[in-house]
Design a protein around this motif. Structure first.
Motif, PDB file in Angstrom:
ATOM      1  N   ILE A 187       1.127  -1.288  -0.305  1.00  0.00           N
ATOM      2  CA  ILE A 187      -0.042   0.017   0.101  1.00  0.00           C
ATOM      3  C   ILE A 187       0.878   1.232  -0.271  1.00  0.00           C
ATOM      4  O   ILE A 187       0.545   2.276  -1.072  1.00  0.00           O
ATOM      5  CB  ILE A 187      -0.992   0.181   0.904  1.00  0.00           C
ATOM      6  N   PHE A 188       2.123   1.606   0.596  1.00  0.00           N
ATOM      7  CA  PHE A 188       2.494   2.565   0.974  1.00  0.00           C
ATOM      8  C   PHE A 188       3.679   2.393  -0.323  1.00  0.00           C
ATOM      9  O   PHE A 188       3.799   3.854  -1.020  1.00  0.00           O
ATOM     10  CB  PHE A 188       3.987   1.846   1.920  1.00  0.00           C
ATOM     11  N   ALA A 189       3.779   1.503  -1.350  1.00  0.00           N
ATOM     12  CA  ALA A 189       4.680   1.298  -2.820  1.00  0.00           C
ATOM     13  C   ALA A 189       3.602   2.374  -3.456  1.00  0.00           C
ATOM     14  O   ALA A 189       3.998   3.143  -4.742  1.00  0.00           O
ATOM     15  CB  ALA A 189       5.106   0.271  -2.921  1.00  0.00           C
ATOM     16  N   LEU A 190       1.833   2.675  -3.383  1.00  0.00           N
ATOM     17  CA  LEU A 190       1.393   2.897  -4.399  1.00  0.00           C
ATOM     18  C   LEU A 190       1.179   4.680  -4.189  1.00  0.00           C
ATOM     19  O   LEU A 190       1.038   4.913  -5.514  1.00  0.00           O
ATOM     20  CB  LEU A 190      -0.731   2.491  -3.338  1.00  0.00           C
ATOM     21  N   ARG A 246      -9.888 -16.459   7.438  1.00  0.00           N
ATOM     22  CA  ARG A 246     -10.520 -16.169   6.178  1.00  0.00           C
ATOM     23  C   ARG A 246     -10.251 -14.588   6.471  1.00  0.00           C
ATOM     24  O   ARG A 246     -10.124 -14.168   5.293  1.00  0.00           O
ATOM     25  CB  ARG A 246     -11.308 -16.560   6.545  1.00  0.00           C
ATOM     26  N   ILE A 247     -10.448 -13.698   7.223  1.00  0.00           N
ATOM     27  CA  ILE A 247     -10.502 -12.290   7.303  1.00  0.00           C
ATOM     28  C   ILE A 247      -9.460 -12.543   6.825  1.00  0.00           C
ATOM     29  O   ILE A 247      -8.854 -10.750   6.232  1.00  0.00           O
ATOM     30  CB  ILE A 247     -10.700 -11.970   8.565  1.00  0.00           C
ATOM     31  N   LEU A 248      -8.230 -13.019   7.545  1.00  0.00           N
ATOM     32  CA  LEU A 248      -6.822 -12.236   7.105  1.00  0.00           C
ATOM     33  C   LEU A 248      -6.485 -13.049   5.910  1.00  0.00           C
ATOM     34  O   LEU A 248      -5.107 -12.454   4.478  1.00  0.00           O
ATOM     35  CB  LEU A 248      -5.706 -12.962   8.041  1.00  0.00           C
ATOM     36  N   GLY A 249      -6.662 -13.787   5.760  1.00  0.00           N
ATOM     37  CA  GLY A 249      -7.235 -14.156   3.825  1.00  0.00           C
ATOM     38  C   GLY A 249      -7.129 -12.733   2.873  1.00  0.00           C
ATOM     39  O   GLY A 249      -6.571 -12.807   1.742  1.00  0.00           O
ATOM     40  N   PHE A 250      -8.658 -12.636   3.174  1.00  0.00           N
ATOM     41  CA  PHE A 250      -9.229 -11.409   2.774  1.00  0.00           C
ATOM     42  C   PHE A 250      -8.101 -10.029   2.652  1.00  0.00           C
ATOM     43  O   PHE A 250      -7.769  -9.444   1.465  1.00  0.00           O
ATOM     44  CB  PHE A 250     -10.431 -10.847   3.505  1.00  0.00           C
ATOM     45  N   ILE A 251      -7.549 -10.156   3.799  1.00  0.00           N
ATOM     46  CA  ILE A 251      -6.109  -8.557   3.819  1.00  0.00           C
ATOM     47  C   ILE A 251      -4.890  -8.903   3.496  1.00  0.00           C
ATOM     48  O   ILE A 251      -4.771  -8.509   2.012  1.00  0.00           O
ATOM     49  CB  ILE A 251      -6.056  -8.574   5.225  1.00  0.00           C
ATOM     50  N   CYS A 252      -4.709 -10.209   3.441  1.00  0.00           N
ATOM     51  CA  CYS A 252      -3.300 -10.578   2.190  1.00  0.00           C
ATOM     52  C   CYS A 252      -3.697 -10.554   0.972  1.00  0.00           C
ATOM     53  O   CYS A 252      -2.991 -10.129  -0.349  1.00  0.00           O
ATOM     54  CB  CYS A 252      -3.021 -12.107   2.899  1.00  0.00           C
ATOM     55  N   LEU A 300      -5.569  -8.422  -0.711  1.00  0.00           N
ATOM     56  CA  LEU A 300      -5.811  -6.954  -1.476  1.00  0.00           C
ATOM     57  C   LEU A 300      -4.782  -6.713  -2.314  1.00  0.00           C
ATOM     58  O   LEU A 300      -5.515  -5.993  -3.434  1.00  0.00           O
ATOM     59  CB  LEU A 300      -5.965  -6.390   0.071  1.00  0.00           C
ATOM     60  N   PRO A 301      -3.665  -6.820  -1.679  1.00  0.00           N
ATOM     61  CA  PRO A 301      -2.613  -6.250  -3.052  1.00  0.00           C
ATOM     62  C   PRO A 301      -2.688  -7.041  -3.872  1.00  0.00           C
ATOM     63  O   PRO A 301      -1.704  -6.632  -4.894  1.00  0.00           O
ATOM     64  CB  PRO A 301      -1.355  -6.278  -2.159  1.00  0.00           C
ATOM     65  N   ILE A 302      -3.154  -8.364  -4.506  1.00  0.00           N
ATOM     66  CA  ILE A 302      -2.923  -9.182  -5.247  1.00  0.00           C
ATOM     67  C   ILE A 302      -3.769  -8.557  -6.511  1.00  0.00           C
ATOM     68  O   ILE A 302      -3.289  -9.548  -7.676  1.00  0.00           O
ATOM     69  CB  ILE A 302      -3.308 -10.903  -4.609  1.00  0.00           C
ATOM     70  N   VAL A 336     -18.303 -12.598  -1.302  1.00  0.00           N
ATOM     71  CA  VAL A 336     -17.476 -11.960   0.012  1.00  0.00           C
ATOM     72  C   VAL A 336     -16.185 -11.114  -0.014  1.00  0.00           C
ATOM     73  O   VAL A 336     -15.774 -10.709   0.127  1.00  0.00           O
ATOM     74  CB  VAL A 336     -17.588 -12.087   1.724  1.00  0.00           C
ATOM     75  N   ASN A 337     -15.444 -12.499  -0.561  1.00  0.00           N
ATOM     76  CA  ASN A 337     -14.152 -12.106  -1.094  1.00  0.00           C
ATOM     77  C   ASN A 337     -13.914 -11.123  -2.206  1.00  0.00           C
ATOM     78  O   ASN A 337     -13.079 -10.219  -2.137  1.00  0.00           O
ATOM     79  CB  ASN A 337     -13.048 -12.979  -1.164  1.00  0.00           C
ATOM     80  N   THR A 338     -15.184 -11.416  -2.954  1.00  0.00           N
ATOM     81  CA  THR A 338     -14.835 -10.511  -4.573  1.00  0.00           C
ATOM     82  C   THR A 338     -14.966  -8.768  -4.375  1.00  0.00           C
ATOM     83  O   THR A 338     -14.964  -7.946  -4.794  1.00  0.00           O
ATOM     84  CB  THR A 338     -16.214 -11.353  -5.334  1.00  0.00           C
ATOM     85  N   VAL A 339     -16.684  -9.590  -3.407  1.00  0.00           N
ATOM     86  CA  VAL A 339     -17.063  -7.680  -3.098  1.00  0.00           C
ATOM     87  C   VAL A 339     -15.678  -7.172  -2.136  1.00  0.00           C
ATOM     88  O   VAL A 339     -15.877  -5.557  -2.705  1.00  0.00           O
ATOM     89  CB  VAL A 339     -18.160  -7.969  -2.038  1.00  0.00           C
ATOM     90  N   ILE A 340     -15.044  -7.558  -0.939  1.00  0.00           N
ATOM     91  CA  ILE A 340     -14.076  -6.588  -0.503  1.00  0.00           C
ATOM     92  C   ILE A 340     -13.130  -6.275  -1.331  1.00  0.00           C
ATOM     93  O   ILE A 340     -12.471  -5.457  -1.476  1.00  0.00           O
ATOM     94  CB  ILE A 340     -13.718  -7.671   1.209  1.00  0.00           C
ATOM     95  N   GLN A 341     -11.942  -6.787  -2.301  1.00  0.00           N
ATOM     96  CA  GLN A 341     -11.901  -7.056  -3.511  1.00  0.00           C
ATOM     97  C   GLN A 341     -11.977  -5.595  -4.029  1.00  0.00           C
ATOM     98  O   GLN A 341     -11.206  -5.003  -4.835  1.00  0.00           O
ATOM     99  CB  GLN A 341     -11.283  -8.495  -4.144  1.00  0.00           C
ATOM    100  N   LEU A 342     -13.162  -5.923  -4.886  1.00  0.00           N
ATOM    101  CA  LEU A 342     -13.711  -5.489  -5.779  1.00  0.00           C
ATOM    102  C   LEU A 342     -13.618  -3.413  -5.019  1.00  0.00           C
ATOM    103  O   LEU A 342     -13.379  -2.484  -6.163  1.00  0.00           O
ATOM    104  CB  LEU A 342     -14.694  -5.399  -6.697  1.00  0.00           C
ATOM    105  N   THR A 343     -14.096  -3.842  -3.639  1.00  0.00           N
ATOM    106  CA  THR A 343     -14.112  -2.085  -3.367  1.00  0.00           C
ATOM    107  C   THR A 343     -12.735  -1.632  -2.866  1.00  0.00           C
ATOM    108  O   THR A 343     -12.504  -0.822  -2.767  1.00  0.00           O
ATOM    109  CB  THR A 343     -14.776  -2.887  -1.576  1.00  0.00           C
ATOM    110  N   PHE A 344     -11.705  -2.358  -2.566  1.00  0.00           N
ATOM    111  CA  PHE A 344     -10.724  -2.476  -2.300  1.00  0.00           C
ATOM    112  C   PHE A 344     -10.081  -1.867  -4.036  1.00  0.00           C
ATOM    113  O   PHE A 344      -9.057  -0.295  -3.533  1.00  0.00           O
ATOM    114  CB  PHE A 344      -9.639  -3.382  -1.813  1.00  0.00           C
TER     115      PHE A 344
END
Length: 321
Positions: free
Chosen positions: A55-58, A106-112, A114-116, A188-196
């Motif tokens: 995120i910092f790299a962005l 699962r929640i940590l999986g959603f977080i990891c 995100l940058p993918i 849920v994974n898809t919604v979180i990813q698209l929002t990010f």
């Protein structure tokens, strides 16, 4: 097109996958390995730090020129994202918080994830656990190339193209071999990813999102860290279907190179897999192993004895309940 591969079919066997039986033998001789089972308390901090670093790299890459952006994605962002994919791999085995806290994993999986840039953490787990249980099954193990892949990419140049396109085969192959309806957590994974992704575009621009997605795709193809995809189960020595790699790239890939050890003991976190080898060296040091993932990619492309056909397969016996 280059030299044609010498194999014309997969290596069909009628034995069970070797890891369950070897696990039993090793535990009978070294029961202390059970003490290595469980979660790694440091893992969530390491994985979370990598997410923050991307995120910092962005802030930095959003103003890069396109050539520099692609170079940064290949040499830096892609490596981080590939490492995060392997963090998702660890999480799929509940090695972040343990089996007693599945939603924490699962929640940590959603977080990891995100940058993918592409939603994959839940879908990966769904198929990866079957890869462990039904290794080599022709209808269940989606890690094995399809017959069409093997037939189309059967020359030196074809294998080069196949390696470059690996990420797309990993994405779409499960939908062909073993399609499954989407689960609630996948949605849920898809919604979180698209929002990010939308937030990245809003705050940093399209180049920032391209940096993330391009890095993920490039680092799954013709890239040194992607060598593990081929090194793990492609048959470089007849009769051996899983291979380990003990080189320095394990430092940034959660020791995924210790792949025989991982399949033998999927309940052991990556940080402790070297200890498995140390305790039971006679079971691992005598098996064929790789010394370089870059060399694996080179040999796979140039050696006519190796290619998409070089996989051990088993006829389907159905999912056991």
């Amino acid at each position: 097109m280059g030299q044609k591969v010498s194999r014309t079919d997969f290596e069909w066997v009628y034995t069970e996958e070797p890891h369950a039986s070897r696990r039993k033998v090793i535990l009978e001789k070294y029961p202390q390995i059970k003490k290595l089972f469980g979660c790694d308390p440091k893992f969530k901090w390491v994985a979370g730090s990598m997410v923050l670093l991307q995120i910092f790299a962005l802030f930095i890459v959003k103003d890069f020129s396109w050539p520099l952006l692609v170079l940064a994605a290949y040499c830096f962002g892609g490596i981080l994202n590939h490492s995060l994919m392997l963090a998702v791999h660890e999480i799929s085995h509940n090695l972040a918080f343990g089996h007693s806290r599945p939603m924490h994993n699962r929640i940590l999986g959603f977080i990891c994830n995100l940058p993918i840039g592409l939603p994959m953490s839940i879908s990966f787990r769904k198929y990866h656990l079957e890869h462990h249980r039904y290794q080599g099954d022709e209808a269940v193990d989606t890690d094995i190339p399809t017959l069409l892949e093997a037939k189309l990419f059967d020359t030196t140049f074809g294998k080069f193209v196949w390696v470059c396109l690996q990420p797309f085969f990993y994405i779409f192959r499960p939908l062909i071999i073993n399609p499954k309806p989407p689960t609630t957590l996948e949605i849920v994974n898809t919604v979180i990813q698209l929002t990010f992704n939308a937030l990245v575009v809003y705050f940093f621009g399209w180049k920032a999102l391209a940096y993330l997605v391009i890095g993920s795709i490039l680092a799954m193809g013709l890239h040194p860290v992607a060598g593990h995809f081929i090194s793990e189960h492609y048959m470089f020595a007849k009769g051996f279907e899983t291979y380990s790699y003990y080189g320095p790239l394990n430092w940034i890939t959660f020791n995924v190179g210790y792949h025989n050890e991982h399949h033998d003991f999927p309940a052991v976190p990556g940080s402790r897999l070297p200890e498995v080898k140390r305790i039971a060296p006679e079971f691992y040091e005598t098996m064929p192993q790789h010394t370089s993932w870059s060399r694996v990619l080179y040999d796979f492309i140039t050696d006519p004895a190796v290619g998409p056909y070089a996989r051990i397969k088993r006829h389907q016996r159905g999912l056991r309940t």
